[in-house]
Write a protein that holds these residues in place. Sequence first.
Motif, mmCIF file in Angstrom:
data_model
loop_
_atom_site.group_PDB
_atom_site.id
_atom_site.type_symbol
_atom_site.label_atom_id
_atom_site.label_comp_id
_atom_site.label_asym_id
_atom_site.label_seq_id
_atom_site.Cartn_x
_atom_site.Cartn_y
_atom_site.Cartn_z
ATOM 1 N N ARG A 194 -2.229 5.524 4.438
ATOM 2 C CA ARG A 194 -2.588 6.853 3.923
ATOM 3 C C ARG A 194 -2.258 7.959 4.918
ATOM 4 N N TYR A 195 -1.885 7.574 6.147
ATOM 5 C CA TYR A 195 -1.612 8.547 7.204
ATOM 6 C C TYR A 195 -0.521 9.525 6.779
ATOM 7 N N LYS A 196 -0.784 10.807 6.944
ATOM 8 C CA LYS A 196 0.151 11.876 6.594
ATOM 9 C C LYS A 196 0.580 11.861 5.127
ATOM 10 N N THR A 197 -0.338 11.425 4.266
ATOM 11 C CA THR A 197 -0.099 11.564 2.831
ATOM 12 C C THR A 197 -1.208 12.471 2.302
ATOM 13 N N SER A 198 -1.174 12.734 0.994
ATOM 14 C CA SER A 198 -2.228 13.567 0.407
ATOM 15 C C SER A 198 -3.539 12.793 0.295
ATOM 16 N N MET A 199 -3.519 11.528 0.694
ATOM 17 C CA MET A 199 -4.718 10.695 0.537
ATOM 18 C C MET A 199 -5.357 10.317 1.871
ATOM 19 N N GLU B 4 0.549 14.407 -11.997
ATOM 20 C CA GLU B 4 0.687 14.596 -13.442
ATOM 21 C C GLU B 4 -0.632 14.981 -14.107
ATOM 22 N N GLU B 5 -1.702 14.401 -13.575
ATOM 23 C CA GLU B 5 -3.027 14.683 -14.152
ATOM 24 C C GLU B 5 -3.553 16.031 -13.693
ATOM 25 N N GLY B 6 -2.926 16.600 -12.678
ATOM 26 C CA GLY B 6 -3.367 17.889 -12.163
ATOM 27 C C GLY B 6 -4.630 17.819 -11.328
ATOM 28 N N VAL C 281 -7.821 12.604 -4.288
ATOM 29 C CA VAL C 281 -8.344 11.298 -4.691
ATOM 30 C C VAL C 281 -9.462 10.922 -3.725
ATOM 31 N N GLU C 282 -10.620 10.661 -4.296
ATOM 32 C CA GLU C 282 -11.768 10.333 -3.455
ATOM 33 C C GLU C 282 -11.779 8.850 -3.081
ATOM 34 N N ARG C 283 -11.423 8.030 -4.067
ATOM 35 C CA ARG C 283 -11.553 6.590 -3.858
ATOM 36 C C ARG C 283 -10.589 5.839 -4.771
ATOM 37 N N ILE C 284 -10.057 4.755 -4.243
ATOM 38 C CA ILE C 284 -9.209 3.883 -5.054
ATOM 39 C C ILE C 284 -9.863 2.506 -5.054
ATOM 40 N N VAL C 285 -9.942 1.912 -6.230
ATOM 41 C CA VAL C 285 -10.490 0.564 -6.319
ATOM 42 C C VAL C 285 -9.355 -0.385 -6.709
ATOM 43 N N LEU C 286 -9.138 -1.363 -5.862
ATOM 44 C CA LEU C 286 -8.095 -2.356 -6.127
ATOM 45 C C LEU C 286 -8.732 -3.683 -6.487
ATOM 46 N N GLU C 287 -8.089 -4.395 -7.399
ATOM 47 C CA GLU C 287 -8.518 -5.751 -7.715
ATOM 48 C C GLU C 287 -7.458 -6.707 -7.175
ATOM 49 N N VAL C 288 -7.890 -7.591 -6.308
ATOM 50 C CA VAL C 288 -6.950 -8.512 -5.681
ATOM 51 C C VAL C 288 -7.335 -9.945 -6.034
ATOM 52 N N LEU D 256 0.829 -1.216 0.000
ATOM 53 C CA LEU D 256 0.000 0.000 0.000
ATOM 54 C C LEU D 256 0.859 1.259 0.000
ATOM 55 N N ASN D 257 1.962 1.244 0.743
ATOM 56 C CA ASN D 257 2.850 2.416 0.752
ATOM 57 C C ASN D 257 3.366 2.707 -0.653
ATOM 58 N N ALA D 258 3.779 1.648 -1.344
ATOM 59 C CA ALA D 258 4.279 1.810 -2.711
ATOM 60 C C ALA D 258 3.162 2.330 -3.612
ATOM 61 N N MET D 259 1.966 1.812 -3.397
ATOM 62 C CA MET D 259 0.829 2.216 -4.216
ATOM 63 C C MET D 259 0.483 3.690 -4.005
ATOM 64 N N VAL D 260 0.546 4.133 -2.749
ATOM 65 C CA VAL D 260 0.259 5.540 -2.450
ATOM 66 C C VAL D 260 1.214 6.442 -3.224
ATOM 67 N N HIS D 261 2.508 6.080 -3.236
ATOM 68 C CA HIS D 261 3.486 6.899 -3.968
ATOM 69 C C HIS D 261 3.191 6.909 -5.463
ATOM 70 N N THR D 262 2.874 5.739 -6.001
ATOM 71 C CA THR D 262 2.566 5.633 -7.432
ATOM 72 C C THR D 262 1.371 6.509 -7.785
ATOM 73 N N ILE D 263 0.324 6.395 -6.988
ATOM 74 C CA ILE D 263 -0.904 7.142 -7.285
ATOM 75 C C ILE D 263 -0.678 8.639 -7.112
ATOM 76 N N GLU D 264 0.095 9.019 -6.094
ATOM 77 C CA GLU D 264 0.376 10.453 -5.908
ATOM 78 C C GLU D 264 1.069 11.032 -7.140
ATOM 79 N N ASP D 265 1.987 10.271 -7.708
ATOM 80 C CA ASP D 265 2.678 10.732 -8.922
ATOM 81 C C ASP D 265 1.702 10.898 -10.084
#
Length: 113
Positions: free
Chosen positions: A52-57, A20-22, A26-33, A7-16
């Motif tokens: 997500r603690y202390k991130t933009s999410m 980029e998208e401006g 992020v309201e919601r993330i849907v993961l497929e596991v 999840l930590n890695a995912m948070v960084h990926t999504i933040e990037d």
Amino acid sequence: MHELGILNAMVHTIEDVVREEGAQEVERIVLEVGELSGVVPRYLEECWPAARYKTSMEATELDVCVVPGIVKCRDCGRVFNAMECDMHCPDCSGQEMEILSGNDLLIKEIICM
Ligand SMILES: [Zn+2]
């Protein structure tokens, strides 16, 4: 438990991506596991508040969709759900199988405000 690391890695990926998208937030993330991915959906949900603690999410919701682990027996060709059949072919008891679905963990949707 490696779910928090995932999840930590995912948070960084999504933040990037979001930067980029401006997009603002992020309201919601849907993961497929996948059931055969080695990741436990319940642990992902439990780890999410820490990830997500202390991130933009911090206000972002996490949805986890479980994809059934469907496999094909290499001996007789039977297609079945590996979890329901305890990783054995219900016809010939074979344990050699080809994974058809349920082997992945992927970000299905990122919903921005
Ligand atoms: Zn079989």
